[in-house]
Design an enzyme around this catalytic site. Structure first.
Site, PDB file in Angstrom:
ATOM      1  N   GLY A   1       0.796  -1.212   0.000  1.00  0.00           N
ATOM      2  CA  GLY A   1       0.000   0.000   0.000  1.00  0.00           C
ATOM      3  C   GLY A   1       0.833   1.267   0.000  1.00  0.00           C
ATOM      4  O   GLY A   1       0.472   2.260  -0.646  1.00  0.00           O
TER       5      GLY A   1
ATOM      6  N   ASN B   1      -7.769   4.407   9.040  1.00  0.00           N
ATOM      7  CA  ASN B   1      -7.092   3.292   9.679  1.00  0.00           C
ATOM      8  C   ASN B   1      -7.093   3.372  11.198  1.00  0.00           C
ATOM      9  O   ASN B   1      -6.860   2.373  11.879  1.00  0.00           O
ATOM     10  CB  ASN B   1      -5.646   3.214   9.193  1.00  0.00           C
ATOM     11  CG  ASN B   1      -4.900   4.517   9.377  1.00  0.00           C
ATOM     12  OD1 ASN B   1      -5.262   5.547   8.803  1.00  0.00           O
ATOM     13  ND2 ASN B   1      -3.847   4.498  10.180  1.00  0.00           N
TER      14      ASN B   1
ATOM     15  N   GLN C   1      -7.871  -0.159   4.173  1.00  0.00           N
ATOM     16  CA  GLN C   1      -8.658  -0.644   5.307  1.00  0.00           C
ATOM     17  C   GLN C   1     -10.062  -1.079   4.891  1.00  0.00           C
ATOM     18  O   GLN C   1     -10.691  -1.900   5.561  1.00  0.00           O
ATOM     19  CB  GLN C   1      -8.764   0.452   6.374  1.00  0.00           C
ATOM     20  CG  GLN C   1      -7.449   0.842   7.014  1.00  0.00           C
ATOM     21  CD  GLN C   1      -6.854  -0.257   7.869  1.00  0.00           C
ATOM     22  OE1 GLN C   1      -7.561  -1.098   8.411  1.00  0.00           O
ATOM     23  NE2 GLN C   1      -5.540  -0.247   8.006  1.00  0.00           N
TER      24      GLN C   1
ATOM     25  N   HIS D   1      -1.794  -7.737   2.758  1.00  0.00           N
ATOM     26  CA  HIS D   1      -1.709  -8.242   4.125  1.00  0.00           C
ATOM     27  C   HIS D   1      -2.840  -7.738   5.017  1.00  0.00           C
ATOM     28  O   HIS D   1      -2.967  -8.190   6.154  1.00  0.00           O
ATOM     29  CB  HIS D   1      -0.341  -7.947   4.741  1.00  0.00           C
ATOM     30  CG  HIS D   1      -0.117  -6.535   5.148  1.00  0.00           C
ATOM     31  ND1 HIS D   1      -0.094  -6.127   6.464  1.00  0.00           N
ATOM     32  CD2 HIS D   1       0.120  -5.429   4.419  1.00  0.00           C
ATOM     33  CE1 HIS D   1       0.158  -4.830   6.525  1.00  0.00           C
ATOM     34  NE2 HIS D   1       0.287  -4.378   5.295  1.00  0.00           N
TER      35      HIS D   1
ATOM     36  N   THR E   1      10.792  -7.052 -10.942  1.00  0.00           N
ATOM     37  CA  THR E   1      10.337  -8.424 -11.157  1.00  0.00           C
ATOM     38  C   THR E   1       9.125  -8.703 -10.286  1.00  0.00           C
ATOM     39  O   THR E   1       9.138  -8.459  -9.082  1.00  0.00           O
ATOM     40  CB  THR E   1      11.461  -9.418 -10.808  1.00  0.00           C
ATOM     41  OG1 THR E   1      12.589  -9.144 -11.639  1.00  0.00           O
ATOM     42  CG2 THR E   1      11.003 -10.849 -11.023  1.00  0.00           C
TER      43      THR E   1
ATOM     44  N   CYS F   1       5.804   8.190  17.166  1.00  0.00           N
ATOM     45  CA  CYS F   1       6.973   8.509  17.982  1.00  0.00           C
ATOM     46  C   CYS F   1       7.931   9.348  17.158  1.00  0.00           C
ATOM     47  O   CYS F   1       8.378   8.914  16.094  1.00  0.00           O
ATOM     48  CB  CYS F   1       7.662   7.219  18.445  1.00  0.00           C
ATOM     49  SG  CYS F   1       8.937   7.487  19.690  1.00  0.00           S
TER      50      CYS F   1
END
Length: 416
Positions: free
Chosen positions: A69, A178, A206, A228, A264, A357
């Site tokens: 993504g 998200n 999402q 994923h 590839t 962070c």
């Protein structure tokens, strides 16, 4: 065994996808090679491309495979910006203020490195980007486009492009957030952009698998998806790009994907992506109802613990259209989100915060701040996201651990 409540970050690989990945990885072959193994790998890629297109109501030629993504978002933003800058001099970006950093950071890069301008679309308290706000942001473009179309006697994108010199390069608003799970009116937003002749991109990472996602009907020119998040492997995704979408490639090499993305192709990953997506879409309606029930029980029970907890954004029990069915985003007063996360992890519950962070200092979520939450309130955020492996036991484990975790977190912060 831990209760896994972080499916928005990544969801466990589906057994069917894992089996497909193993099977194809054992075959080998470069999809660009002309020998037997290469042609066989190419056939797998193209069959998978057709399956992915079918699951998302797109044409196979519109599916451009990427490494995930983040790359797809970068290609959509940077690639469209470069193409529009070269063709019509457009250098302004109109972007939702609660986008994922895979969109925000490319935008900031273009501002700093290439002198791009950006108009941020700020959300309401629920996290919605308002259609009227987008219209206002590109009103000069709309007026110019309408004038050109009237003069030409046509309502064509080319006519709007010509009128849009120096205007908006691309609009980008995510399909579903998200962090807080808010679902945007993508079709309405895309229609406003199309009226102005401006390309519209949506990050649907999402949304896919939890909501009905129809690329053709959405009106979007570009759409990001990732394997994923639907039970496929990490490291593969796609940018859906209409055939007339103008993109300047970010990576140069073999030009394998429509000359806009080189590299590839991962035949095994692509095959597993197609299998996972097809399964997720086929199960979507039933799974959305199941997850909505779990989500509502989690939220309702957490609110009932009398710990002062509130829900971020807007939540209506039973609703799976305005908020992702698998999203529960809570604010816990008197606590730091990181403390809550670590204490829950120690209690066997895995979840997330919306914080970032920077220089070793936790920062409150930019999403919550954009929605109008005070910084002190935003610091106590917890994101609990459900997916295809989630059970009542996972919710029970969280609810059982929460009171003790909150007490300890408040003692640590001095709020108890």
């Amino acid at each position: 065994m831990s209760a896994y409540l972080d499916h928005a970050a990544t969801t466990p690989m589906r057994a069917s996808a894992r089996a497909a990945w193993i099977e194809q990885s054992e075959r080998g072959g470069n999809p660009s090679s002309l020998h037997t193994s290469g042609r066989a790998a190419r056939a797998v890629v193209e069959e998978s491309r057709e399956e992915i297109a079918g699951a998302l109501s797109a044409r196979p030629s519109e599916v451009v495979f990427t490494s995930g993504g983040t790359e797809a978002d970068n290609l959509a933003i940077k690639g469209t910006y470069a193409a529009r800058l070269a063709s019509v001099g457009a250098r302004r970006l109109v972007v939702g203020g609660i986008e994922h950093h895979a969109v925000l950071d490319p935008v900031e890069h273009l501002v700093k490195a290439q002198g791009a301008e950006v108009t941020w679309l700020e959300p309401d308290r629920c996290g919605h980007i308002l259609v009227d706000d987008l219209r206002a942001a590109i009103t000069p473009v709309l007026a110019s486009a309408n004038s050109a179309n009237s003069a030409d006697g046509a309502n064509s994108a080319d006519g709007a492009d010509g009128a849009d010199a120096g205007g908006v390069a691309v609009v980008s608003v995510m399909w579903a957030n998200n962090e807080v799970g808010t679902v945007q009116p993508v079709a309405e937003l895309a229609a406003v952009a199309r009226e102005a002749g401006v390309p519209f991109h949506t990050d649907a990472v999402q949304a896919v698998g939890q909501l009905p996602v129809d690329f053709a009907a959405s009106g979007a020119d570009l759409m990001t998806v990732s394997a994923h998040k639907v039970g496929g492997p990490v490291g593969v995704g796609a940018l859906l790009a209409r055939r007339d979408a103008r993109l300047v490639p970010l990576v140069h090499g073999g030009g394998q994907e429509r000359q806009v993305r080189s590299g590839t192709l991962d035949a095994a990953g692509i095959r597993a992506f197609a299998v996972a997506l097809t399964e997720a879409v086929a199960e979507r309606d039933v799974e959305a109802k199941r997850l909505t029930v779990l989500r509502d029980r989690l939220i309702g029970s957490a609110l009932g613990l009398e710990l002062g907890i509130s829900v971020s954004g807007c939540w209506t029990e039973g609703d799976a259209t305005d908020r992702l069915p698998g999203n529960a985003h809570l604010l816990v007063p008197g606590c730091e989100g990181d403390s809550l996360l670590y204490l829950l992890d120690a209690a066997g519950v895995e979840c997330s915060t919306g914080s970032a962070c920077q220089a070793g200092v936790p920062q409150p979520s930019h999403v919550l701040l954009a929605m109008g939450y005070p910084e002190a309130e935003a610091r106590g955020a917890l994101r609990l996201s459900l997916g295809h492996t989630s059970t009542d036991g996972d919710v029970d484990a969280f609810l059982a651990a929460l009171p003790g975790v909150v007490e300890r977190a408040r003692r640590a912060s001095g709020a108890a």
